[in-house]
Scaffold this motif. Structure first.
Motif, PDB file in Angstrom:
ATOM      1  N   ASN A   1       0.796  -1.220   0.000  1.00 45.04           N
ATOM      2  CA  ASN A   1       0.000   0.000   0.000  1.00 45.04           C
ATOM      3  C   ASN A   1       0.832   1.275   0.000  1.00 45.04           C
ATOM      4  O   ASN A   1       0.364   2.334  -0.394  1.00 45.04           O
ATOM      5  CB  ASN A   1      -0.931   0.017   1.212  1.00 45.04           C
ATOM      6  N   LYS A   2       2.053   1.180   0.529  1.00 47.03           N
ATOM      7  CA  LYS A   2       2.897   2.367   0.562  1.00 47.03           C
ATOM      8  C   LYS A   2       4.349   1.939   0.410  1.00 47.03           C
ATOM      9  O   LYS A   2       4.770   0.931   0.985  1.00 47.03           O
ATOM     10  CB  LYS A   2       2.737   3.105   1.902  1.00 47.03           C
ATOM     11  N   ILE A   3       5.077   2.726  -0.368  1.00 38.11           N
ATOM     12  CA  ILE A   3       6.524   2.536  -0.443  1.00 38.11           C
ATOM     13  C   ILE A   3       7.176   3.732   0.213  1.00 38.11           C
ATOM     14  O   ILE A   3       6.838   4.887  -0.074  1.00 38.11           O
ATOM     15  CB  ILE A   3       6.991   2.418  -1.913  1.00 38.11           C
ATOM     16  N   THR A   4       8.108   3.449   1.132  1.00 43.63           N
ATOM     17  CA  THR A   4       8.914   4.530   1.699  1.00 43.63           C
ATOM     18  C   THR A   4      10.366   4.203   1.421  1.00 43.63           C
ATOM     19  O   THR A   4      10.831   3.098   1.710  1.00 43.63           O
ATOM     20  CB  THR A   4       8.621   4.752   3.190  1.00 43.63           C
ATOM     21  N   PHE A   5      11.041   5.139   0.801  1.00 41.53           N
ATOM     22  CA  PHE A   5      12.403   4.894   0.335  1.00 41.53           C
ATOM     23  C   PHE A   5      13.329   6.009   0.793  1.00 41.53           C
ATOM     24  O   PHE A   5      12.994   7.190   0.665  1.00 41.53           O
ATOM     25  CB  PHE A   5      12.423   4.806  -1.199  1.00 41.53           C
ATOM     26  N   THR A   6      14.473   5.635   1.335  1.00 45.13           N
ATOM     27  CA  THR A   6      15.536   6.601   1.604  1.00 45.13           C
ATOM     28  C   THR A   6      16.756   6.159   0.834  1.00 45.13           C
ATOM     29  O   THR A   6      17.200   5.010   0.980  1.00 45.13           O
ATOM     30  CB  THR A   6      15.853   6.689   3.106  1.00 45.13           C
ATOM     31  N   GLY A   7      17.292   7.039  -0.009  1.00 43.74           N
ATOM     32  CA  GLY A   7      18.444   6.664  -0.820  1.00 43.74           C
ATOM     33  C   GLY A   7      18.730   7.713  -1.868  1.00 43.74           C
ATOM     34  O   GLY A   7      18.444   8.899  -1.663  1.00 43.74           O
ATOM     35  N   SER A   8      19.258   7.281  -2.984  1.00 46.66           N
ATOM     36  CA  SER A   8      19.713   8.246  -3.983  1.00 46.66           C
ATOM     37  C   SER A   8      18.549   8.806  -4.799  1.00 46.66           C
ATOM     38  O   SER A   8      17.504   8.173  -4.954  1.00 46.66           O
ATOM     39  CB  SER A   8      20.715   7.578  -4.928  1.00 46.66           C
ATOM     40  N   THR A   9      18.748  10.005  -5.321  1.00 49.71           N
ATOM     41  CA  THR A   9      17.739  10.642  -6.164  1.00 49.71           C
ATOM     42  C   THR A   9      17.497   9.820  -7.427  1.00 49.71           C
ATOM     43  O   THR A   9      16.367   9.680  -7.887  1.00 49.71           O
ATOM     44  CB  THR A   9      18.190  12.074  -6.509  1.00 49.71           C
ATOM     45  N   GLU A  10      18.555   9.241  -7.948  1.00 52.59           N
ATOM     46  CA  GLU A  10      18.442   8.437  -9.169  1.00 52.59           C
ATOM     47  C   GLU A  10      17.461   7.280  -8.965  1.00 52.59           C
ATOM     48  O   GLU A  10      16.542   7.075  -9.761  1.00 52.59           O
ATOM     49  CB  GLU A  10      19.844   7.921  -9.510  1.00 52.59           C
ATOM     50  N   VAL A  11      17.655   6.519  -7.885  1.00 50.48           N
ATOM     51  CA  VAL A  11      16.754   5.395  -7.603  1.00 50.48           C
ATOM     52  C   VAL A  11      15.362   5.916  -7.245  1.00 50.48           C
ATOM     53  O   VAL A  11      14.344   5.336  -7.634  1.00 50.48           O
ATOM     54  CB  VAL A  11      17.337   4.499  -6.491  1.00 50.48           C
TER      55      VAL A  11
ATOM     56  N   LYS B   1      -0.222   3.245  -5.001  1.00 51.15           N
ATOM     57  CA  LYS B   1       0.620   3.148  -3.807  1.00 51.15           C
ATOM     58  C   LYS B   1       0.978   4.541  -3.295  1.00 51.15           C
ATOM     59  O   LYS B   1       1.310   5.429  -4.076  1.00 51.15           O
ATOM     60  CB  LYS B   1       1.922   2.412  -4.134  1.00 51.15           C
ATOM     61  N   ARG B   2       0.911   4.683  -1.990  1.00 60.32           N
ATOM     62  CA  ARG B   2       1.437   5.918  -1.399  1.00 60.32           C
ATOM     63  C   ARG B   2       2.956   5.869  -1.492  1.00 60.32           C
ATOM     64  O   ARG B   2       3.559   4.807  -1.479  1.00 60.32           O
ATOM     65  CB  ARG B   2       1.010   6.006   0.066  1.00 60.32           C
ATOM     66  N   LEU B   3       3.565   7.050  -1.561  1.00 56.04           N
ATOM     67  CA  LEU B   3       5.018   7.086  -1.731  1.00 56.04           C
ATOM     68  C   LEU B   3       5.646   8.186  -0.882  1.00 56.04           C
ATOM     69  O   LEU B   3       5.147   9.302  -0.821  1.00 56.04           O
ATOM     70  CB  LEU B   3       5.333   7.335  -3.222  1.00 56.04           C
ATOM     71  N   GLY B   4       6.718   7.830  -0.213  1.00 57.95           N
ATOM     72  CA  GLY B   4       7.521   8.829   0.501  1.00 57.95           C
ATOM     73  C   GLY B   4       8.972   8.645   0.098  1.00 57.95           C
ATOM     74  O   GLY B   4       9.473   7.515   0.064  1.00 57.95           O
TER      75      GLY B   4
ATOM     76  N   GLY C   1      13.281  15.007  -2.414  1.00 58.31           N
ATOM     77  CA  GLY C   1      12.204  14.102  -2.056  1.00 58.31           C
ATOM     78  C   GLY C   1      10.963  14.788  -1.550  1.00 58.31           C
ATOM     79  O   GLY C   1      10.862  16.011  -1.557  1.00 58.31           O
ATOM     80  N   PHE C   2      10.000  13.960  -1.098  1.00 57.93           N
ATOM     81  CA  PHE C   2       8.774  14.502  -0.513  1.00 57.93           C
ATOM     82  C   PHE C   2       8.277  13.551   0.558  1.00 57.93           C
ATOM     83  O   PHE C   2       8.698  12.403   0.635  1.00 57.93           O
ATOM     84  CB  PHE C   2       7.699  14.751  -1.583  1.00 57.93           C
TER      85      PHE C   2
ATOM     86  N   GLN D   1      15.169  27.236   0.347  1.00 58.05           N
ATOM     87  CA  GLN D   1      14.323  26.097  -0.018  1.00 58.05           C
ATOM     88  C   GLN D   1      14.984  24.842   0.521  1.00 58.05           C
ATOM     89  O   GLN D   1      15.722  24.158  -0.178  1.00 58.05           O
ATOM     90  CB  GLN D   1      14.180  26.015  -1.537  1.00 58.05           C
ATOM     91  N   ALA D   2      14.708  24.552   1.783  1.00 59.26           N
ATOM     92  CA  ALA D   2      15.310  23.385   2.418  1.00 59.26           C
ATOM     93  C   ALA D   2      14.364  22.872   3.488  1.00 59.26           C
ATOM     94  O   ALA D   2      13.688  23.665   4.155  1.00 59.26           O
ATOM     95  CB  ALA D   2      16.663  23.746   3.048  1.00 59.26           C
ATOM     96  N   GLY D   3      14.294  21.552   3.615  1.00 64.53           N
ATOM     97  CA  GLY D   3      13.375  20.946   4.574  1.00 64.53           C
ATOM     98  C   GLY D   3      13.730  21.271   6.010  1.00 64.53           C
ATOM     99  O   GLY D   3      12.862  21.402   6.864  1.00 64.53           O
ATOM    100  N   VAL D   4      15.003  21.370   6.304  1.00 66.45           N
ATOM    101  CA  VAL D   4      15.471  21.703   7.654  1.00 66.45           C
ATOM    102  C   VAL D   4      16.470  22.849   7.530  1.00 66.45           C
ATOM    103  O   VAL D   4      17.359  22.798   6.686  1.00 66.45           O
ATOM    104  CB  VAL D   4      16.238  20.529   8.305  1.00 66.45           C
ATOM    105  N   VAL D   5      16.322  23.857   8.355  1.00 61.85           N
ATOM    106  CA  VAL D   5      17.344  24.906   8.422  1.00 61.85           C
ATOM    107  C   VAL D   5      17.814  24.991   9.871  1.00 61.85           C
ATOM    108  O   VAL D   5      17.021  25.185  10.783  1.00 61.85           O
ATOM    109  CB  VAL D   5      16.794  26.278   7.971  1.00 61.85           C
ATOM    110  N   TRP D   6      19.110  24.788  10.054  1.00 65.38           N
ATOM    111  CA  TRP D   6      19.668  24.883  11.403  1.00 65.38           C
ATOM    112  C   TRP D   6      20.347  26.237  11.587  1.00 65.38           C
ATOM    113  O   TRP D   6      21.036  26.718  10.684  1.00 65.38           O
ATOM    114  CB  TRP D   6      20.689  23.763  11.630  1.00 65.38           C
ATOM    115  N   GLY D   7      20.192  26.833  12.737  1.00 64.16           N
ATOM    116  CA  GLY D   7      20.809  28.113  13.036  1.00 64.16           C
ATOM    117  C   GLY D   7      21.925  27.956  14.046  1.00 64.16           C
ATOM    118  O   GLY D   7      21.706  27.468  15.152  1.00 64.16           O
TER     119      GLY D   7
END
Lengths: 292, 480
Positions: free
Chosen positions: B233-243, B256-259, B465-466, B440-446
């Motif tokens: 029902n859902k694929i969650t993937f952490t890895g390279s942009t190419e894949v 399928k849901r996708l993350g 990613g998203f 434009q970044a998901g996390v910004v550390w100060g």
């Protein structure tokens, strides 16, 4: 030459200090570190009830802490007890350090502070531990603070000058860094954390901050100035942590009594017990370590 | 004066906690160890000495199908029927077990992946158990996560995780999936499957119902079979942009849901009023943490032109103090590169930097003779057009560039298809906020970097990613 104010951020300062003071120090390194801590120790007694008898006991312990153990670097006492310490330590190689300038508050007239310093040096003190005027510093009278250090340095006439910042009263890391830079520019031979008379004294982050100031000063001027940690270093583990911090920030050359001191009254007990444990494999108790 | 004081050189301090590694690992499906249909196994190495640690099952479509069917059965028969508060207990139990065996997990992670024991002990494993604890708390409170509707599980989740944080990223996926009532099929990375396999042992000991967590090991083919399986029902993937792009194409139109958590080339911006010594520590953490094998690594350093020389000089000195070597030594700062392939990829990109005209500065540290190593490095005289300024190196190599104004720094930082993280160093609160709002970044550390917490969502913009992991946003990605 005074550097412009340096900004300091607590999060990464404390994170780095934490890594440095948590190095895993084992076996020969631990034994070596214990020896360094003893050889760089200013064995200290600074109480209102200090007497010649107490100072003689401290001096004997500084010369020979235990059989087969090297001498401490110095004995640190109030200025009126300098003659006793000089008498006891003559020919031993252990130096006499005297607190001065109305220690611990520093709130006396300037001429009183200078006279106290001159008399301690005349009585044979090798080193003077002065306090800065924190009131003047916090009121923004920085040049007054610097000028006082310059005058005390003159009064030292060649004796080593340690400048106590009393970091726990300065209020922020940036203020501590500013005080370091000020004292260095004014001619300090050592920067010293604290009097040991208030709750907050040496912490790893503060020690790191002071090391960074010393490192930047050396880079700018070529001059190596010492660091003295005082107050709050009571265990072998914390002393070894500070050795790592100094080693990795200033370099191995700083780990000698000319450039590094730990001012302490009770640390020596634990160092001797840990040394015994490393050598014999088992812990002894405080009854097996001669007190002063 | 007495004789000279001894030198204070650190004696080796090797972590000695014993860890039991089986000579051979099969898949973990439906609560049992199952031989691969193909009968094929491949070795997993210790990258610090190239010795084989164990043989790992190569999964194929038949194995994946068996695992997905087990996960479906686990979902229908047990997990969906369980009271949420009971689910919470299981998830909490996994956090407890990880904590109790934390030293063992840390040693194994270091042996299989090459990262320093200090990091696996102080970061990977504690963060992993923290994710279980955090999500255990959510399991019976999900209606507060989805205020407008009734929270329902998705069903079977297929998770594919990378080799840089093998245990941690596995728990990033297992913990929310389970807490939300899903079952899961996990495919660990080919070079670093051992901590996930140890986690499977822990899961078996925790007596989770069969099929709730399943592990199929193997290479990219195994992952592709999981992505293509119709009952996931859902694929969650952490890895390279190419894949990640391939997975997105493969799942398009499938329902399928996708993350996706993908690559990055994150920017560090240092303004001239910055706390410089702490900025250096932030930079070191940003690029040399885990040998730079970090998707959110700060690999592009943008410094204001007036402080470039000072930053370079300080960083050069700091580089020399990094302790590179045996990852199991508790005083090691930089461990081994994860694989020969990654070592070659780093070397190739560094060569391109030299060829294009950048200046390389490297630590003079000695590297061990065996294993895969790369000395911590940075490039100066980098132009924004160079490959080392645009491509993810995924190693301990930083590219330093300059800017003149804040707006130029922001423009340069955003001028890439990636957008995972960013770091800003300044003493000025308003300048920090001005910059953060425009990146434009998901996390910004100060004034810091690489700070993580399970309650704080992590994820990217653009080709980074998203979907999010952690926090409320991450939780919702496991609910419909």
């Amino acid at each position: 030459m005074i550097r412009p104010p340096v900004s300091v951020d607590a999060v990464m300062l404390e994170a780095r200090a934490s890594v440095l003071t948590k190095r895993s120090i084992k076996k020969q390194t631990k034994l070596g570190g214990i020896e360094i801590a003893i050889g760089c120790m200013d064995l200290t007694t600074l109480e209102g009830r200090d007497s010649p008898g107490k100072v003689r006991a401290i001096c004997a312990r500084a010369i020979s802490p235990a059989p087969g153990v090297r001498s401490a670097a110095a004995v640190c006492v109030y200025s009126s007890l300098v003659p006793t310490a000089v008498d006891c330590l003559r020919g031993s190689g252990v130096l006499v350090a005297s607190v001065s300038t109305a220690f611990p508050s520093g709130l006396s007239p300037l001429d009183v502070k200078l006279r106290e310093t001159r008399e301690a040096v005349a009585a044979g003190a090798d080193e003077i531990d002065m306090v800065i005027d924190r009131g003047a510093f916090l009121a923004g009278r920085e040049s007054e603070v610097a000028q006082e250090i310059v005058l005390v340095k003159e009064a030292c006439s060649g004796a080593t000058l340690k400048v106590i910042l009393e970091v726990g009263e300065l209020g922020s890391y940036a203020a501590i860094r500013r005080a370091c830079d000020l004292a260095l520019a004014a001619g300090a031979d050592f920067l010293k954390t604290s009097t040991g008379k208030i709750g907050i004294s040496s912490t790893p982050a503060i020690a790191l901050l002071m090391c960074e100031s010393l490192r930047d000063f050396q880079r700018a001027t070529g001059r190596k100035v010492g660091l003295k940690l005082a107050g709050g270093v009571r265990t072998t583990k914390s002393a070894l942590g500070y050795l790592s911090l100094v080693k990795e920030t200033l370099g191995d050359e700083w780990l000698q009594p000319q450039l590094f001191r730990i001012g302490a009254a009770t640390l020596l007990d634990d160092l001797l017990m840990q040394r015994e444990k490393e050598l014999s494999g088992s812990y002894s108790g405080s009854a097996y370590v001669a007190m002063a | 004066m007495a004789t000279a004081l001894p030198a204070f050189d650190y004696a080796p301090s090797i972590e000695t906690t014993p860890v039991r590694i089986k000579p051979r690992y099969e898949h973990f499906i439906g609560g049992e160890w199952v031989a691969p249909a193909s009968g094929e196994f491949f070795p997993t190495l210790n990258p610090a000495n190239e010795e084989t640690l164990a043989e790992i099952a190569q999964g194929d479509a038949a194995d994946v199908d068996r695992a997905v069917r087990a996960a479906r059965k686990g979902y229908d028969k047990y997990w969906r029927k369980l009271k949420p508060s009971e689910r919470a207990k299981y998830v909490y139990r996994l956090g407890r077990a990880l904590t109790e065996r934390s030293r063992e997990f840390a040693v194994l992670e270091t042996m299989d992946g090459g990262k320093p024991i200090r990091e696996s002990r102080d970061f990977d494993v504690p963060q992993a158990s923290a994710h279980f604890f955090y999500h255990a708390g959510w399991a019976d409170k999900l209606e507060y996560a989805v205020p407008d509707g009734e929270p329902r599980a998705l069903g079977v989740v297929g998770a594919i995780v990378p080799w840089n944080f093998p245990l941690l990223i596995a728990t990033w996926k297992i913990a929310p999936a389970l807490a939300c009532g899903n079952t899961i099929v996990l495919k660990p990375a080919e070079t670093t499957p051992l901590t996930a396999l140890l986690l499977a042992e822990v899961i078996a000991e925790a007596e989770l119902p069969p099929g709730v967590v399943n592990l199929v090991t193997g290479d990219g083919r195994t992952g592709a079979a999981l992505v293509d399986h119709p009952d996931v029902n859902k694929i969650t993937f952490t890895g390279s942009t190419e894949v990640g792009k391939r997975i997105r194409r493969a799942t398009a139109g499938s329902g399928k849901r996708l993350g996706l958590e993908l690559g990055g080339k994150s920017a560090l911006i240092v303004y001239p009023d910055a706390p410089l010594d702490q900025a250096i520590e932030g930079i070191v953490s940003a690029i040399y943490f885990n040998q730079g094998h970090v998707c959110c690594a700060g690999s592009r350093l943008l410094v204001q032109e007036s402080i470039e020389d000072e930053i370079v000089e300080r960083l050069r000195a700091r580089l020399e103090t990094l302790r590179v070597g045996n990852p199991l030594d508790k005083n090691t700062d930089i461990g081994a590169i994860n694989s020969r392939m990654q070592r070659e990829k780093i070397a190739e990109l560094v060569q391109s930097g030299l060829d294009q005209g950048a200046t390389l500065v490297q630590s003079s540290c000695e590297l061990p003779n065996r294993g895969y190593w790369y000395a911590p490095s940075f490039f100066t005289h980098v132009q924004p057009t160079y490959r080392i300024a645009r491509e993810e190196i995924f190693g301990p190599v930083l590219s330093i560039m300059t800017f003149r104004t804040a707006d130029e720094a922001i423009e340069r930082a955003n001028n890439l298809p990636y957008g995972l993280s960013a770091g800003i160093w300044t003493a000025s609160g308003q300048l920090g906020m001005y910059t953060a709002q425009r990146l434009q970044a998901g996390v910004v550390w100060g004034n810091t970097f690489n700070q993580f917490d399970p309650s704080s969502p992590f994820g990217g913009y653009k080709e980074s990613g998203f979907g999010r992991e952690g926090g409320l946003a991450g939780l919702r990605d496991y609910l419909c």
